[in-house]
Motif scaffolding. Sequence first.
Motif, PDB file in Angstrom:
ATOM      1  N   LYS A 145      -8.798  -9.150   8.352  1.00 53.93           N
ATOM      2  CA  LYS A 145      -8.669  -7.687   8.469  1.00 53.93           C
ATOM      3  C   LYS A 145      -7.211  -7.253   8.306  1.00 53.93           C
ATOM      4  N   PHE A 150     -11.631  -6.632   4.148  1.00 54.05           N
ATOM      5  CA  PHE A 150     -13.006  -6.179   4.336  1.00 54.05           C
ATOM      6  C   PHE A 150     -13.213  -4.751   3.847  1.00 54.05           C
ATOM      7  N   PRO A 152     -14.671  -1.012   4.253  1.00 58.26           N
ATOM      8  CA  PRO A 152     -15.148  -0.074   5.278  1.00 58.26           C
ATOM      9  C   PRO A 152     -16.650   0.138   5.121  1.00 58.26           C
ATOM     10  N   CYS A 168     -14.799  -1.457   9.695  1.00 56.24           N
ATOM     11  CA  CYS A 168     -15.352  -2.494   8.825  1.00 56.24           C
ATOM     12  C   CYS A 168     -16.374  -3.407   9.479  1.00 56.24           C
ATOM     13  N   SER A 169     -16.714  -3.209  10.751  1.00 58.34           N
ATOM     14  CA  SER A 169     -17.532  -4.239  11.401  1.00 58.34           C
ATOM     15  C   SER A 169     -18.384  -3.719  12.548  1.00 58.34           C
ATOM     16  N   CYS A 194     -19.648  -8.319   8.924  1.00 62.62           N
ATOM     17  CA  CYS A 194     -18.784  -7.538   8.049  1.00 62.62           C
ATOM     18  C   CYS A 194     -19.014  -7.951   6.594  1.00 62.62           C
TER      19      CYS A 194
END
Length: 236
Positions: A145, A150, A152, A168-169, A194
Amino acid sequence: MELKSKLSNFWYYHKWKIIIGGFFLFVLILCITQMAGREDYDMRVLYAGPHIFTEEEVKAVEDAFSQLLSKDYNGDGVKNCELRDMTIMTDAQLSAAIENAGSAASMVMYNNFSAANMESSFSQEIFAGENVICLLDPAWYSKVKENDGFVPLAEVLGKKPEKALDDCSVLLKDADFAVFFPAFDVFPEDTILCMRRVSTASVFTGVKKAGERYENHKEILKKLFAFTLPEDFVPG
């Protein structure tokens, strides 16, 4: 004798070119052979964290994901998933695991070999691997990250999920599909779901194929988040 002399002379002046060229030819043949014999999966998932999977657990997770697929993406008549499981621990997790395992052979092997190599393997997998959807321990999620590795979730799903940890997760345990399928109970409670960005290595592996794979996994991720628990579902 003259031919033997010429060959000897040629080898003397060109042996390193031959050795190096032979090495790269061997690697090329090996890669082509491996790729030719590798099964083409509709879905590829990367796990990186402290859990040490059994073969039965891997198969159960792959079967669960396969049931969640809405279509046969590669057109081979089978809907299937491959889980790439990487047991990779932080120093604290490794110390705790060794203490709990005592002198168990599997932990000793991990301690002596994997601890020194798995973080590098994880970085290579994130950079060049074919796995787009990731299930990660928070420590390894944070490392990627920090480098904007990653996507969004709002870019894929149209909006940020209600239970999102960040842009993102989400925690795997908060996803309805993970609650529904018992196979996901083996993952640590803090496992993060993710999706990584398109690999920059796609220029080497094939931009078109990598793009198609990425778009397929975006659609798959949408299906995962669209899954809702049946009204009569009772948690086990």
